[in-house]
Design a protein around this motif. Structure first.
Motif, PDB file in Angstrom:
ATOM      1  N   SER B 134      83.520  32.601  63.245  1.00  0.00           N
ATOM      2  CA  SER B 134      82.891  34.303  62.050  1.00  0.00           C
ATOM      3  C   SER B 134      83.992  35.589  63.180  1.00  0.00           C
ATOM      4  O   SER B 134      83.215  35.213  64.433  1.00  0.00           O
ATOM      5  N   SER B 135      83.407  36.812  62.540  1.00  0.00           N
ATOM      6  CA  SER B 135      82.950  37.680  63.412  1.00  0.00           C
ATOM      7  C   SER B 135      82.117  37.476  64.365  1.00  0.00           C
ATOM      8  O   SER B 135      81.858  38.397  65.494  1.00  0.00           O
ATOM      9  N   GLN B 136      81.006  37.489  64.223  1.00  0.00           N
ATOM     10  CA  GLN B 136      79.634  37.471  65.526  1.00  0.00           C
ATOM     11  C   GLN B 136      79.895  36.195  66.656  1.00  0.00           C
ATOM     12  O   GLN B 136      79.693  36.553  67.701  1.00  0.00           O
ATOM     13  N   ALA B 137      81.102  35.185  65.856  1.00  0.00           N
ATOM     14  CA  ALA B 137      81.564  34.304  67.167  1.00  0.00           C
ATOM     15  C   ALA B 137      82.584  35.003  67.627  1.00  0.00           C
ATOM     16  O   ALA B 137      82.379  34.375  68.731  1.00  0.00           O
ATOM     17  N   VAL B 138      83.546  35.152  67.036  1.00  0.00           N
ATOM     18  CA  VAL B 138      84.472  36.284  67.865  1.00  0.00           C
ATOM     19  C   VAL B 138      83.378  37.416  69.356  1.00  0.00           C
ATOM     20  O   VAL B 138      83.437  37.468  70.316  1.00  0.00           O
ATOM     21  N   ALA B 139      82.089  38.005  68.300  1.00  0.00           N
ATOM     22  CA  ALA B 139      81.598  39.039  69.673  1.00  0.00           C
ATOM     23  C   ALA B 139      81.078  37.917  71.444  1.00  0.00           C
ATOM     24  O   ALA B 139      81.194  38.507  71.776  1.00  0.00           O
ATOM     25  N   LEU B 140      80.966  36.598  70.893  1.00  0.00           N
ATOM     26  CA  LEU B 140      79.991  35.777  71.437  1.00  0.00           C
ATOM     27  C   LEU B 140      80.883  35.558  72.825  1.00  0.00           C
ATOM     28  O   LEU B 140      81.109  35.373  73.823  1.00  0.00           O
ATOM     29  N   LEU B 141      82.451  35.256  71.886  1.00  0.00           N
ATOM     30  CA  LEU B 141      83.837  34.782  72.610  1.00  0.00           C
ATOM     31  C   LEU B 141      84.085  36.059  73.737  1.00  0.00           C
ATOM     32  O   LEU B 141      84.467  35.644  74.682  1.00  0.00           O
ATOM     33  N   LEU B 142      84.173  36.593  72.959  1.00  0.00           N
ATOM     34  CA  LEU B 142      85.092  38.023  73.554  1.00  0.00           C
ATOM     35  C   LEU B 142      83.362  38.338  74.966  1.00  0.00           C
ATOM     36  O   LEU B 142      83.905  39.206  75.888  1.00  0.00           O
ATOM     37  N   ALA B 143      82.225  38.492  74.687  1.00  0.00           N
ATOM     38  CA  ALA B 143      81.191  39.481  75.416  1.00  0.00           C
ATOM     39  C   ALA B 143      81.228  37.718  76.845  1.00  0.00           C
ATOM     40  O   ALA B 143      80.959  37.837  77.846  1.00  0.00           O
ATOM     41  N   ALA B 144      81.328  36.754  76.655  1.00  0.00           N
ATOM     42  CA  ALA B 144      81.700  35.265  77.577  1.00  0.00           C
ATOM     43  C   ALA B 144      82.300  35.324  78.277  1.00  0.00           C
ATOM     44  O   ALA B 144      82.320  35.376  78.978  1.00  0.00           O
ATOM     45  N   THR B 145      83.688  35.813  77.347  1.00  0.00           N
ATOM     46  CA  THR B 145      85.008  36.104  78.541  1.00  0.00           C
ATOM     47  C   THR B 145      85.010  36.966  79.403  1.00  0.00           C
ATOM     48  O   THR B 145      85.556  36.892  81.034  1.00  0.00           O
ATOM     49  N   ILE B 146      84.679  38.446  78.501  1.00  0.00           N
ATOM     50  CA  ILE B 146      84.498  40.049  79.458  1.00  0.00           C
ATOM     51  C   ILE B 146      83.556  39.716  80.839  1.00  0.00           C
ATOM     52  O   ILE B 146      83.906  39.707  81.767  1.00  0.00           O
ATOM     53  N   VAL B 147      82.462  39.225  80.222  1.00  0.00           N
ATOM     54  CA  VAL B 147      81.384  38.487  81.631  1.00  0.00           C
ATOM     55  C   VAL B 147      82.230  37.893  82.494  1.00  0.00           C
ATOM     56  O   VAL B 147      82.239  37.911  83.748  1.00  0.00           O
ATOM     57  N   MET B 148      82.796  36.938  82.435  1.00  0.00           N
ATOM     58  CA  MET B 148      82.826  35.228  83.159  1.00  0.00           C
ATOM     59  C   MET B 148      83.463  36.461  84.037  1.00  0.00           C
ATOM     60  O   MET B 148      84.065  36.247  84.788  1.00  0.00           O
ATOM     61  N   LEU B 149      85.283  37.268  83.268  1.00  0.00           N
ATOM     62  CA  LEU B 149      86.281  37.482  84.138  1.00  0.00           C
ATOM     63  C   LEU B 149      86.246  38.888  85.205  1.00  0.00           C
ATOM     64  O   LEU B 149      86.359  38.893  85.928  1.00  0.00           O
ATOM     65  N   GLY B 150      84.540  39.337  84.790  1.00  0.00           N
ATOM     66  CA  GLY B 150      83.911  40.567  85.113  1.00  0.00           C
ATOM     67  C   GLY B 150      83.560  39.323  86.811  1.00  0.00           C
ATOM     68  O   GLY B 150      83.096  40.708  87.530  1.00  0.00           O
TER      69      GLY B 150
END
Lengths: 210, 215
Positions: B134-150
Motif C-alpha cells: 500500500s502507499s503507507q507501506a511504501v512510506a515505511l519502506l522509503l523511510a527505512a531505506t533512506i535511514v539505512m543508506l544515510g
C-alpha cells in the motif's frame, strides 16, 4: 595472520560460534552456550548484589553507624515479608512490601511523569512557526505530525470526516516513524554483527584489516 | 480483611501522597524523605532479589530431580552460578581476576553474539515488512531505506545529486529522524505519559488493585 595465544580469546571464540550455530537450527552447542550465560550472568549479579547492595548499602551503614541508620530495619522487615511469597499460607504478608514499593514508586513518578512525559513533550512541540526553512521545514511539520498522530490514537470519536482525514495523515507520520526506527534498528544489529566478525578476524585470527 | 486488603491500600495511598508532596515542598524534610525512600527501596530490593535467586535455583533443581527434558542444561546453569561465586571468593572481583574474565569472555561475548544474531532475523523480518502493498507501506519502506543508506558511507558515495545542491542520503536520513519520526515518537510519548499519569493516580487512589493478587 597471527593466531591468538590467549586461551580466553579462544573460549570467547568457541561460545561465539556456538551461538551462531543457531542459524542452522536449535542444537546442543547453542543450548549449552545459552545456559552457560544464564548461569554465569546470574552468578555475576549475585556477587554484585552481595558486595554492593547487601554489604555496601545495608550492612555497612548499620554496623558502622547504627544510630542514624536504624530505620533501615523497617524496610528490611518489609523485605522479609516479601520472602513469605514462598509459603502460600503467609504470601499475603508480602503485600506490605509491594504496597510500599508501588505506592512510593507511583508518588515518586507522578510529578516526574507530568514534568518529563507530558509538559516537556508539549513544550518541545509548541515551536515557533515562521517563513524560514526551520519554521516551515521542521517546526510546522513536527506540530502537524504530532497533532495528527495524537488524533489517530484518539478513539473516543469515530474516524470519519475531518477527524478521519487528520487521523489518516497521522498514520503516514507513524509509518514514516516506524520505518525510520526499523531502518535504524537494522543498522544497529548489523553493526553488532560486524563487531563479532571483527572479533573473530582480528582478535582470534590476528588479521590486520585496517 | 483489614490486614490483608485495607492496610496495603492505606500504605500505597500514604506512601504515594508523601512522595508526591515531597517533590513540591522545598524543605529539608523533603530531601530527608527522598534520600530515605531510595535507601528503603534498596533494602526491600535486597530481599526481593533473594526471592528471585530462590526461584531460579528451585526451577533448575526441580528440572534436575524430575529429569525433565533438557535437565542436563540446568546443571550447566547452576554450575555457572557456583563457578562465579567461587571465583569471586577465591580471586576477588578485580578486572584481572577469574570472576571478571568469566564475565567478559563468556557472558559478554555470548550476549553480544546473541544480539548480533538478530541481524539475520531482522533482515528476514524486513523482507516481509518492506513489501510495498500500500502507499503507507511504501512510506515505511522509503523511510527505512533512506535511514539505512544515510547511516553508512556508501549512502553518501551514491548521493551524486549533491553537486546540484540537493540533500545527500545522510541529510535526508537526519531530516526523517528529526522531523516526521520525531513527530510520531512525540505523539507516542505523550500517550505513554498520559497513560502513566492515569495509572499512578489509579494506584494511589486505590482504584487499581491488581498488585493484591486479584482480590
Amino acid at each position: 595472520m597471527h593466531l591468538s595465544t590467549d586461551p580466553w580469546v579462544w573460549i570467547a571464540f568457541f561460545f561465539t560460534l556456538s551461538i551462531f550455530t543457531f542459524l542452522w537450527k536449535d542444537n546442543f552447542l547453542y543450548k549449552l552456550a545459552e545456559n552457560v550465560t544464564v548461569g554465569i550472568g546470574m552468578g555475576f549479579w549475585i556477587v554484585l548484589w552481595w558486595n554492593q547492595t547487601v554489604v555496601g548499602q545495608f550492612w555497612t551503614p548499620l554496623s558502622t553507624d547504627f544510630g542514624s541508620n536504624f530505620h533501615l530495619i523497617i524496610p528490611a522487615i518489609m523485605g522479609l515479608f516479601m520472602i513469605t511469597r514462598i509459603i502460600p499460607k503467609y504470601a499475603w504478608m508480602s503485600r506490605y512490601a509491594l504496597a510500599f514499593t508501588i505506592g512510593s514508586g507511583a508518588g515518586f513518578g507522578l510529578p516526574r511523569v507530568i514534568q518529563g512525559g507530558v509538559l516537556q513533550q508539549l513544550y518541545a512541540t509548541l515551536l515557533p512557526i515562521n517563513f524560514t526553512s526551520v519554521g516551515l521545514g521542521y517546526n510546522l511539520i513536527i506540530i502537524i505530525g504530532t497533532l495528527s498522530s495524537l488524533i489517530y490514537f484518539f478513539f473516543s470519536k469515530e474516524h470519519k470526516g475531518a477527524i478521519g482525514g487528520v487521523a489518516k495523515l497521522g498514520i503516514w507520520f507513524l509509518m514514516i516513524g516506524f520505518g525510520a526506527t526499523f531502518g535504524y534498528t537494522v543498522m544497529a544489529r548489523l553493526s553488532l554483527f560486524i563487531g563479532r566478525v571483527l572479533f573473530i578476524l582480528k582478535d582470534v585470527f590476528g588479521m590486520h584489516l585496517f | 480483611m483489614f490486614w490483608k486488603k485495607q492496610l496495603p491500600i492505606i500504605i500505597v495511598f500514604l506512601s504515594g501522597v508523601i512522595m508526591t508532596v515531597q517533590y513540591f515542598v522545598p524543605l529539608h524534610a523533603s530531601e530527608f524523605v527522598f534520600d530515605n525512600y531510595i535507601k528503603w527501596g534498596i533494602s526491600i530490593g535486597i530481599f526481593a532479589a533473594i526471592l528471585g535467586y530462590f526461584s531460579f535455583i528451585r526451577v533448575h533443581i526441580m528440572k534436575i530431580t524430575k529429569k525433565a527434558p533438557n535437565w542436563g542444561y540446568s546443571i550447566v546453569a547452576l554450575a555457572g552460578v557456583v563457578l562465579m561465586i567461587v571465583a569471586a571468593l577465591i580471586d576477588g572481583t578485580d578486572t584481572n581476576g577469574y570472576y571478571m574474565k568469566f564475565y567478559l569472555y563468556i557472558c559478554a561475548s555470548i550476549n553480544a553474539t546473541v544480539f548480533s544474531l538478530l541481524a539475520f532475523y531482522i533482515s528476514s523480518a524486513a523482507y516481509r515488512a518492506f513489501r510495498a502493498r500500500s502507499s503507507q507501506a511504501v512510506a515505511l519502506l522509503l523511510a527505512a531505506t533512506i535511514v539505512m543508506l544515510g547511516r553508512v558511507p556508501i549512502g553518501d558515495y551514491f548521493s551524486f545529486w549533491t553537486h546540484w545542491g540537493l540533500p545527500s542520503f545522510y541529510d535526508m536520513a537526519q531530516w526523517i529522524l528529526n522531523v516526521p519520526n520525531m513527530a510520531a515518537k512525540r505523539a507516542i510519548a505523550l500517550g505513554v505519559g498520559l497513560g502513566s499519569l492515569l495509572m499512578t493516580l489509579k494506584l494511589i487512589l486505590g482504584i487499581e488493585r491488581t498488585y493484591l493478587g486479584g482480590e
